[in-house]
Design an enzyme around this catalytic site. Structure first.
Site, PDB file in Angstrom:
ATOM      1  N   GLU A 250      30.230  -2.629  15.277  1.00  0.00           N
ATOM      2  CA  GLU A 250      29.628  -1.345  15.641  1.00  0.00           C
ATOM      3  C   GLU A 250      28.388  -1.575  16.468  1.00  0.00           C
ATOM      4  OE1 GLU A 250      28.844   1.209  12.368  1.00  0.00           O
ATOM      5  OE2 GLU A 250      30.775   0.810  11.427  1.00  0.00           O
ATOM      6  N   LYS A 252      24.593  -1.432  17.290  1.00  0.00           N
ATOM      7  CA  LYS A 252      23.403  -1.385  16.441  1.00  0.00           C
ATOM      8  C   LYS A 252      22.356  -0.517  17.144  1.00  0.00           C
ATOM      9  CE  LYS A 252      20.364  -4.286  13.626  1.00  0.00           C
ATOM     10  NZ  LYS A 252      19.164  -3.482  13.697  1.00  0.00           N
ATOM     11  N   ARG A 272      14.425   5.005   4.814  1.00  0.00           N
ATOM     12  CA  ARG A 272      14.902   3.696   4.369  1.00  0.00           C
ATOM     13  C   ARG A 272      14.188   3.273   3.092  1.00  0.00           C
ATOM     14  NH1 ARG A 272      14.077  -1.666   4.775  1.00  0.00           N
ATOM     15  NH2 ARG A 272      15.474  -2.942   6.009  1.00  0.00           N
ATOM     16  N   GLU A 301      21.534   6.555  11.816  1.00  0.00           N
ATOM     17  CA  GLU A 301      20.275   6.341  12.530  1.00  0.00           C
ATOM     18  C   GLU A 301      19.949   7.607  13.296  1.00  0.00           C
ATOM     19  OE1 GLU A 301      18.392   3.106  13.409  1.00  0.00           O
ATOM     20  OE2 GLU A 301      19.255   2.595  11.473  1.00  0.00           O
ATOM     21  N   PHE A 340      26.805   6.034  10.087  1.00  0.00           N
ATOM     22  CA  PHE A 340      27.601   4.802  10.017  1.00  0.00           C
ATOM     23  C   PHE A 340      28.114   4.475   8.614  1.00  0.00           C
ATOM     24  CE2 PHE A 340      23.052   3.435  10.238  1.00  0.00           C
ATOM     25  CZ  PHE A 340      22.908   2.923   8.949  1.00  0.00           C
ATOM     26  N   ARG A 414      21.027  -7.779   0.677  1.00  0.00           N
ATOM     27  CA  ARG A 414      21.350  -8.300   2.006  1.00  0.00           C
ATOM     28  C   ARG A 414      22.550  -9.216   1.858  1.00  0.00           C
ATOM     29  NH1 ARG A 414      18.271  -7.951   6.476  1.00  0.00           N
ATOM     30  NH2 ARG A 414      16.370  -7.429   5.366  1.00  0.00           N
ATOM     31  N   LYS A 420      24.333  -8.683  11.356  1.00  0.00           N
ATOM     32  CA  LYS A 420      23.771  -8.232  12.630  1.00  0.00           C
ATOM     33  C   LYS A 420      23.732  -9.394  13.614  1.00  0.00           C
ATOM     34  CE  LYS A 420      19.071  -8.291  10.764  1.00  0.00           C
ATOM     35  NZ  LYS A 420      17.757  -7.686  10.730  1.00  0.00           N
TER      36      LYS A 420
HETATM   37  P1  ATP Z   1      16.215  -4.475  11.950  1.00  0.00           P
HETATM   38  O1  ATP Z   1      14.738  -4.598  12.080  1.00  0.00           O
HETATM   39  O2  ATP Z   1      16.975  -5.551  12.631  1.00  0.00           O
HETATM   40  O3  ATP Z   1      16.743  -3.123  12.181  1.00  0.00           O
HETATM   41  P2  ATP Z   1      16.156  -4.061   9.219  1.00  0.00           P
HETATM   42  O4  ATP Z   1      15.388  -5.008   8.422  1.00  0.00           O
HETATM   43  O5  ATP Z   1      15.615  -2.716   9.469  1.00  0.00           O
HETATM   44  O6  ATP Z   1      16.502  -4.823  10.531  1.00  0.00           O
HETATM   45  P3  ATP Z   1      18.713  -4.900   8.527  1.00  0.00           P
HETATM   46  O7  ATP Z   1      19.423  -4.788   7.262  1.00  0.00           O
HETATM   47  O8  ATP Z   1      18.244  -6.234   8.839  1.00  0.00           O
HETATM   48  O9  ATP Z   1      17.544  -3.851   8.542  1.00  0.00           O
HETATM   49  O10 ATP Z   1      19.649  -4.425   9.707  1.00  0.00           O
HETATM   50  C1  ATP Z   1      20.450  -3.344   9.497  1.00  0.00           C
HETATM   51  C2  ATP Z   1      19.781  -2.140  10.069  1.00  0.00           C
HETATM   52  O11 ATP Z   1      20.355  -1.793  11.315  1.00  0.00           O
HETATM   53  C3  ATP Z   1      20.035  -0.951   9.208  1.00  0.00           C
HETATM   54  O12 ATP Z   1      18.957  -0.817   8.314  1.00  0.00           O
HETATM   55  C4  ATP Z   1      20.129   0.203  10.143  1.00  0.00           C
HETATM   56  O13 ATP Z   1      18.880   0.845  10.178  1.00  0.00           O
HETATM   57  C5  ATP Z   1      20.365  -0.392  11.501  1.00  0.00           C
HETATM   58  N1  ATP Z   1      21.645  -0.013  12.123  1.00  0.00           N
HETATM   59  C6  ATP Z   1      21.792   0.412  13.389  1.00  0.00           C
HETATM   60  N2  ATP Z   1      23.067   0.658  13.695  1.00  0.00           N
HETATM   61  C7  ATP Z   1      23.793   0.378  12.586  1.00  0.00           C
HETATM   62  C8  ATP Z   1      25.184   0.425  12.284  1.00  0.00           C
HETATM   63  N3  ATP Z   1      26.092   0.798  13.175  1.00  0.00           N
HETATM   64  N4  ATP Z   1      25.553   0.054  11.048  1.00  0.00           N
HETATM   65  C9  ATP Z   1      24.632  -0.337  10.122  1.00  0.00           C
HETATM   66  N5  ATP Z   1      23.312  -0.400  10.361  1.00  0.00           N
HETATM   67  C10 ATP Z   1      22.875  -0.051  11.578  1.00  0.00           C
END
Ligand code: ATP
Length: 575
Positions: A250, A252, A272, A301, A340, A414, A420
């Site tokens: 998907e 991001k 969050r 998002e 998502f 996690r 990612k």
């Molecule tokens: P980052 O700073 O990279 O966004 P994070 O620490 O906020 O990381 P992670 O769990 O590392 O969070 O990365 C997943 C994040 O990506 C999710 O918290 C969400 O906010 C975002 N995201 C964006 N698009 C998607 C998607 N299609 N599916 C899931 N998560 C997504």
């Protein structure tokens, strides 16, 4: 229960960072706690009054606490301040002043109870209107006047946020299990319940009153936020396909993660970190209401879009989150919601269903509502994953999230259910690091007029629940940001190194670890000047050429990048 018991345990816990001892001491406390008080004891241990989604925040300024200490001790505020400057810790000052006080206060005759402390804290946190400031000081002073030194210290630490990080939910969950069963065997079930409810007090109370069977039956409920699933990292399409085989990839989106709850006509939105955010997004409510279901919990998002319909970066989206000017911003920064995940639908818990099923249902309920769904591709081919990634990056997005088609929703963890894969430039780390500011340096030369020369940043060591330094960052801010940033840090200044910070460097000023910032860097190296990941035989990790990119207001300090993640990133870069 008497508050002295709880304060005594806090005192003991402070002296150790050893998880095992912590758990045993806490288990003993829980064993001695009556069933009808376990809820508030669990909250107080976690350093909160209520879960985040209730929107009740105690955080009082130091000045306020100083006035209460002065009132009770019969000293002037100035004298309290002078002592605070010496001890560097307002909790220690409160302890000294309480110990030095003549014990004539009438209220000392009756023991302070945990319930009384909790009730006063609650009132302090929720009182508003004229005269409320004075009343709050009185309520705090009332507690202090019935306290001995150890209790006064615990009270002041709690109200000024010195206990903010609390003991940590994982340790509390372990201790609940040990208290009732003698071992940690019930932790997985308790943890699942906590992840589904984000409410440590509720879990503790239900467990003590109804037992583990009731805990196992806990299911998601609309308006009670679920702790978010988090993504692991990989840095190539090849590694992703090797790990997951056939998977969904998907786009991001770099927006603001929201959890949307709907039941009938009522809609609530949580951040969050489970803060209530409904009032910030009036333009999304109608769309959520129109989803085709009676009730649901889904995630997505929120992104700001420009006139041409292009997504704008996180910074611009987050402007919407600011309390001021919400209405105007709604007009000039329209938001879209890209969903998502679907966690709950029409009375059914979906968190244990495979991802492909949740996705199918999500598409069904979103159709025609105005809520969009993330762009996705199901494939088992490396070349397709790479192409999808490149298209996403070209479209200005951060990268992709690959998803295990058969995985459940991994609430609060996690896991490789989500992976990612982010855009990175040659010579850069595979991901940015979200670090907590623990200190700052005074600006020299050109920067003097903004006051701020650089910041000392730390990542989170989950096992010790401490912040360990990883970088001293001086670049990345522009002048305007620098000035406003400085004002925030000034507010958080403390006179000595906070107990939960581990550092060999000495910044000009320490600050309470509260502000999370995103840092990009070229690589991770080993360095004796930092404590993150350091052992007796190995130096810590340091970020090379670190630059600040953005303030992460949507993350709590405990949500910062962990030492374990830094180790993984270090490994990844070795490959
Ligand atoms: P980052 O700073 O990279 O966004 P994070 O620490 O906020 O990381 P992670 O769990 O590392 O969070 O990365 C997943 C994040 O990506 C999710 O918290 C969400 O906010 C975002 N995201 C964006 N698009 C998607 C998607 N299609 N599916 C899931 N998560 C997504």
């Amino acid at each position: 229960m008497e508050f002295s018991k709880l304060a005594g345990v806090f005192e003991k816990l402070e002296a150790t960072s050893k998880r095992l001892e912590l758990t045993d001491d806490l288990a003993e406390l829980f064993k001695a706690t009556p069933e009808n008080e376990i809820k508030i004891v669990a909250y107080l241990c976690a350093g909160v009054l209520l879960p985040e989604h209730h929107g009740v925040d105690l955080g009082l300024g130091d000045k306020f606490a100083e006035r209460a200490i002065a009132l009770v001790s019969g000293k002037s505020v100035k004298e309290v301040e002078t002592d605070y400057r010496k001890t560097g810790d307002l909790g220690d000052t409160a302890e000294r002043f309480a110990t030095g006080r003549k014990q004539t206060s009438l209220s000392r005759a009756t023991e302070l109870s945990v319930k009384k402390v909790y009730d006063n804290f609650y009132k302090i946190a929720t009182l508003t209107g004229t005269g409320s400031q004075d009343l709050k000081i009185k309520l705090l002073a009332e507690l202090l006047s019935a306290s001995d030194g150890v209790q006064a210290k615990a009270i002041i630490r709690f109200v000024t946020g010195g206990l903010r990080l609390g003991i940590g939910e994982p340790t509390i969950l372990d201790a609940l299990s040990v208290a009732r069963q003698g071992d940690k065997g019930l932790r997985p079930a308790l943890e699942r319940a906590f992840n589904m409810t984000s409410d440590i007090g509720l879990v503790a109370e239900l467990f003590f009153s109804k037992g583990i069977a009731a805990i196992e039956k806990i299911e998601p409920q609309p308006f009670s936020p679920i702790r978010p699933a988090l993504a692991e990292r990989l840095d190539s399409a090849e590694a992703i396909v090797k790990k997951l085989g056939k998977c969904a990839v998907e786009q991001k989106y770099d927006g603001l993660r929201l959890q949307c709850h709907k039941a009938g006509n009522r809609v609530e939105i949580f951040s969050r970190r489970q803060e209530p955010m409904t009032h910030m997004f009036p333009d999304l409510i109608e769309k959520i209401r129109k989803t085709r279901c009676r009730n649901a919990i889904f995630e997505g998002e929120a992104l700001a879009v420009d006139e041409a319909g292009n997504f704008l970066p996180f910074q611009q989206t987050i402007q919407r989150k600011r309390k001021h000017g919400i209405a105007e911003k709604g007009e000039d920064l329209p938001l879209v919601l890209v969903a998502f995940e679907l966690l709950y639908l029409d009375g059914k818990d979906l968190t244990n269903e495979p991802f492909h099923k949740r996705r199918e249902l999500l598409e069904r309920i979103a159709a025609g509502s105005g809520v969009e769904v993330s762009r996705t591709l199901v494939t088992d081919k490396e070349i397709d994953v790479q192409k999808f990634f490149e298209e996403s990056v070209t479209a200005g997005l951060e990268g992709i999230v690959a998803k295990d088609l058969n995985a459940p929703y991994t609430a609060g963890a996690r896991k490789f259910a989500w992976i990612k894969y982010k855009r990175s430039y040659a010579g850069h780390l595979a991901d940015s690091v979200d670090a907590v500011i623990v200190g700052y340096y005074i600006g020299k030369g050109k920067r003097t007029k903004f006051g701020l020369g650089g910041v000392l940043c730390a990542v989170f060591d989950e096992s010790e629940r401490r912040f360990k330094t990883i970088a001293k960052v001086g670049s990345g801010f522009d002048e305007k940001e620098l000035a406003s940033f400085f004002a925030v840090l000034e507010e958080l200044k403390t006179k000595k190194k906070p107990d939960n910070v581990d550092s060999v460097l000495e910044p000009d000023f320490w600050v309470k670890p509260k502000v999370v910032i995103t840092i990009v860097a070229d690589e991770i190296t080993r360095s004796p000047t930092h404590t993150a990941g350091a052992t007796e035989t190995r130096s810590g990790f340091a970020l090379r050429f670190p630059r600040i990119t953005v303030l992460r207001e949507d993350k709590k300090p405990q949500d910062a990048t962990t030492v374990k993640e830094i180790e993984d990133l270090f490994e990844l870069q070795g490959k």
